[in-house]
Enzyme design. Structure first.
Site, PDB file in Angstrom:
ATOM      1  N   LYS A 110      31.930  15.734 -10.219  1.00 55.23           N
ATOM      2  CA  LYS A 110      31.724  14.288 -10.121  1.00 55.23           C
ATOM      3  C   LYS A 110      32.777  13.662  -9.198  1.00 55.23           C
ATOM      4  O   LYS A 110      32.468  12.777  -8.401  1.00 55.23           O
ATOM      5  CB  LYS A 110      31.765  13.652 -11.517  1.00 55.23           C
ATOM      6  CG  LYS A 110      30.600  14.155 -12.386  1.00 55.23           C
ATOM      7  CD  LYS A 110      29.993  13.076 -13.248  1.00 55.23           C
ATOM      8  CE  LYS A 110      28.619  13.487 -13.752  1.00 55.23           C
ATOM      9  NZ  LYS A 110      28.610  14.103 -15.081  1.00 55.23           N
ATOM     10  N   LYS A 189      20.185  24.172  -8.058  1.00 60.33           N
ATOM     11  CA  LYS A 189      19.981  24.039  -9.507  1.00 60.33           C
ATOM     12  C   LYS A 189      19.157  22.772  -9.780  1.00 60.33           C
ATOM     13  O   LYS A 189      19.418  21.730  -9.189  1.00 60.33           O
ATOM     14  CB  LYS A 189      21.351  23.916 -10.196  1.00 60.33           C
ATOM     15  CG  LYS A 189      21.254  23.593 -11.677  1.00 60.33           C
ATOM     16  CD  LYS A 189      22.566  23.070 -12.264  1.00 60.33           C
ATOM     17  CE  LYS A 189      22.247  22.127 -13.327  1.00 60.33           C
ATOM     18  NZ  LYS A 189      22.675  21.458 -14.273  1.00 60.33           N
ATOM     19  N   LYS A 192      18.802  16.262 -12.823  1.00 59.77           N
ATOM     20  CA  LYS A 192      18.463  14.839 -12.648  1.00 59.77           C
ATOM     21  C   LYS A 192      19.217  14.240 -11.477  1.00 59.77           C
ATOM     22  O   LYS A 192      18.712  13.395 -10.757  1.00 59.77           O
ATOM     23  CB  LYS A 192      18.910  14.038 -13.880  1.00 59.77           C
ATOM     24  CG  LYS A 192      18.074  14.183 -15.092  1.00 59.77           C
ATOM     25  CD  LYS A 192      18.822  13.533 -16.263  1.00 59.77           C
ATOM     26  CE  LYS A 192      18.657  14.346 -17.511  1.00 59.77           C
ATOM     27  NZ  LYS A 192      19.913  14.649 -18.200  1.00 59.77           N
TER      28      LYS A 192
HETATM   29  P1  ADP Z   1      21.024  17.469 -15.682  1.00 57.70           P
HETATM   30  O1  ADP Z   1      21.778  18.470 -14.834  1.00 57.70           O
HETATM   31  O2  ADP Z   1      19.618  17.313 -15.219  1.00 57.70           O
HETATM   32  O3  ADP Z   1      21.747  16.151 -15.812  1.00 57.70           O
HETATM   33  P2  ADP Z   1      21.960  17.973 -18.350  1.00 57.70           P
HETATM   34  O4  ADP Z   1      23.339  18.203 -17.816  1.00 57.70           O
HETATM   35  O5  ADP Z   1      21.695  16.719 -19.104  1.00 57.70           O
HETATM   36  O6  ADP Z   1      20.936  18.093 -17.136  1.00 57.70           O
HETATM   37  O7  ADP Z   1      21.549  19.241 -19.217  1.00 57.70           O
HETATM   38  C1  ADP Z   1      20.982  19.250 -20.507  1.00 57.70           C
HETATM   39  C2  ADP Z   1      20.806  20.693 -20.949  1.00 57.70           C
HETATM   40  O8  ADP Z   1      19.865  21.362 -20.107  1.00 57.70           O
HETATM   41  C3  ADP Z   1      22.101  21.526 -20.871  1.00 57.70           C
HETATM   42  O9  ADP Z   1      22.137  22.457 -21.932  1.00 57.70           O
HETATM   43  C4  ADP Z   1      21.974  22.219 -19.556  1.00 57.70           C
HETATM   44  O10 ADP Z   1      22.725  23.412 -19.511  1.00 57.70           O
HETATM   45  C5  ADP Z   1      20.475  22.484 -19.483  1.00 57.70           C
HETATM   46  N1  ADP Z   1      20.050  22.503 -18.071  1.00 57.70           N
HETATM   47  C6  ADP Z   1      20.021  21.462 -17.216  1.00 57.70           C
HETATM   48  N2  ADP Z   1      19.580  21.842 -16.011  1.00 57.70           N
HETATM   49  C7  ADP Z   1      19.337  23.172 -16.081  1.00 57.70           C
HETATM   50  C8  ADP Z   1      18.864  24.157 -15.161  1.00 57.70           C
HETATM   51  N3  ADP Z   1      18.543  23.843 -13.911  1.00 57.70           N
HETATM   52  N4  ADP Z   1      18.726  25.425 -15.604  1.00 57.70           N
HETATM   53  C9  ADP Z   1      19.049  25.759 -16.879  1.00 57.70           C
HETATM   54  N5  ADP Z   1      19.500  24.885 -17.793  1.00 57.70           N
HETATM   55  C10 ADP Z   1      19.645  23.604 -17.416  1.00 57.70           C
END
Ligand code: ADP
Ligand code: TRP
Length: 321
Positions: A110, A189, A192
Site C-alpha cells: 500500500k 493476482k 479488487k
Molecule cells: P482482494 O485482494 O480482492 O482485496 P481480500 O484481500 O479481501 O481480496 O481477500 C479475501 C480473501 O480471499 C483472503 O483470504 C485472500 O487470501 C483470498 N484471496 C483474494 N484474492 C485471491 C486470489 N487471487 N487467489 C486466492 N485467494 C485470494
C-alpha cells in the site's frame, strides 16, 4: 478443532475470494467448530463511505450464505458485533514490535502505491491477530496473501503467552496450494484493487463480456495450441470444469481448429453453471433481507461469550483489575 476466518466487505466478492478462502472455509465447516465473520472493522482501513460499507457488508453476507456457508454448522457474524476484539487488539499491541508490522507485505504494497498510511492500516495485522486469538482458533483458512498475517498472529500469541502466562491457542494457517493464487483477467493476482476480477455474482451480459475479453496470445484458429499453462482462460477453465471436460478441451486445443475464443465461450458456460444453484439461493436471500440479519445476530450471540472469556483471561494476565 476450531476453524476461523474473516473476509473484508470492501467490495464485490470475486472468484479469487471464492477459491482461495470461501470454498475451503465452507468445506471445513464439516470438520470442526467453524467461526466466520465479516471483517467490517478491517474494511474501515480502506473504505470511508458509510453507505457503501453497510451495502457491502450485507452483500458479502448474502454471497457467503448463497455459496454454501451453513449457519447451522458454522457461526457466522459481523466482527463489529463483538467489540471485545478491539480491546484485545490493545493488549496485543503492547507486545507488538513496530518492526514486525513494518515488514508486512500488504502494508508495504500500500505504501508502494502511494497510499499515506493511517495508524489503523499499520495496526491492521494486530486486529487480525486479536480476531484469531480471541476465539482460541486452531486453523485459519486463507489465500496465500494472508499467510504472513497468520504468522504475525502466531508471533504475538507466543510472545504474549511467554510474557504473561498461557492465554492463547497458537493457530496454523490452512492454504490450499492448488488455489493459493487465482489469476485475474489480466494474469496478475485477481484482486479488487487491480480491476481484474470475475465476480461470483453479477449480471450475465457484463460477465460474459469480461470473460470474452481475457487476454491470450495470437496463435491462429487452425494452429495446434501450445503454452496452455500460460493461458489465463485455460487456468480459469480448469477451476470450474470436471476432469472429463478438461481432458476433452485439452485434446481439442492441442489438435488445432479450436481457438482461444472457443475456449473462452466454454469457460463462460462452465463458470455460469458452476454458480447456478448459488445464484438461486442468493435470489432467495435477497427477497428476504431479515433472514441475513437474523443469522448474523444469532452468530454474534454465540461468538461473544467466547470472546469475553478470552478477554477476561488476557486482562487478568496483564494485571488489569
Ligand atoms: P482482494 O485482494 O480482492 O482485496 P481480500 O484481500 O479481501 O481480496 O481477500 C479475501 C480473501 O480471499 C483472503 O483470504 C485472500 O487470501 C483470498 N484471496 C483474494 N484474492 C485471491 C486470489 N487471487 N487467489 C486466492 N485467494 C485470494
Ligand atoms: N485480512 C483478511 C483479508 O483481507 C481478513 C481478515 C480479518 C481475516 N481478520 C481475519 C482472515 C482473521 C482470517 C482470520 O482477507
Amino acid at each position: 478443532m476450531r476453524i476461523l476466518s474473516g473476509i473484508q466487505p470492501s467490495g464485490v466478492l470475486h472468484i479469487g475470494n471464492y477459491f482461495g478462502m470461501m470454498r475451503p472455509a465452507i468445506e471445513l465447516q464439516e470438520r470442526g467448530e467453524a467461526f466466520y465473520f465479516i471483517a467490517d472493522y478491517h474494511a474501515l482501513t480502506s473504505l470511508h463511505d458509510p453507505e457503501a460499507l453497510r451495502r457491502y457488508s450485507n452483500e458479502v453476507a448474502m454471497d457467503f450464505l448463497a455459496c454454501g456457508l451453513d449457519p447451522k454448522k458454522a457461526t457466522f457474524f459481523r466482527q463489529s458485533d463483538i467489540p471485545e476484539v478491539t480491546e484485545l487488539t490493545w493488549l496485543l499491541s503492547i507486545v507488538t514490535p513496530m518492526s514486525l508490522l513494518e515488514k508486512c507485505h500488504s502494508f508495504k504494497d500500500k505504501i508502494a502505491k502511494g497510499i499515506s498510511p493511517s495508524h489503523g492500516l499499520f495496526a491492521y495485522p494486530v486486529l487480525m491477530a486479536a480476531d484469531i486469538l480471541i476465539y482460541q482458533s486452531n486453523l485459519v483458512p486463507v489465500g496465500r496473501d494472508q499467510k504472513q498475517h497468520v504468522e504475525v498472529t502466531r508471533d504475538l500469541g507466543i510472545k504474549f503467552n511467554m510474557q504473561f502466562g498461557e492465554t492463547f491457542t497458537i493457530p496454523e494457517p490452512e492454504i490450499r496450494d492448488s488455489v493459493a493464487v487465482i489469476p485475474g483477467l489480466d494474469g496478475q493476482k485477481m484482486s479488487k484493487s487491480y480491476n481484474n476480477t470475475l465476480e461470483i455474482f453479477g449480471e450475465e451480459k457484463a460477465l460474459r463480456k469480461k470473460v470474452m475479453g481475457i487476454k491470450s496470445d495470437s496463435q491462429p484458429l487452425e494452429a495446434p495450441k501450445t503454452g496452455l499453462n500460460e493461458n489465463i482462460a485455460w487456468n480459469l477453465f480448469k477451476l470450474f470444469a470436471g476432469p472429463a471436460d478438461i481432458e476433452a478441451m485439452e485434446k481439442r486445443l492441442k489438435a488445432g481448429g479450436t481457438g482461444w475464443g472457443d475456449l473462452k465461450k466454454a469457460l463462460f458456460d462452465q463458470y455460469w453453471n458452476y454458480f447456478a444453484e448459488a445464484r438461486r439461493r442468493r435470489a432467495g436471500l435477497q427477497a428476504n433481507p431479515g433472514e441475513v440479519e437474523r443469522v448474523l445476530r444469532e452468530g454474534a450471540a454465540r461468538a461473544r461469550p467466547i470472546a469475553q472469556a478470552t478477554l477476561r483471561k488476557a486482562r487478568q494476565a496483564v494485571g488489569l483489575k
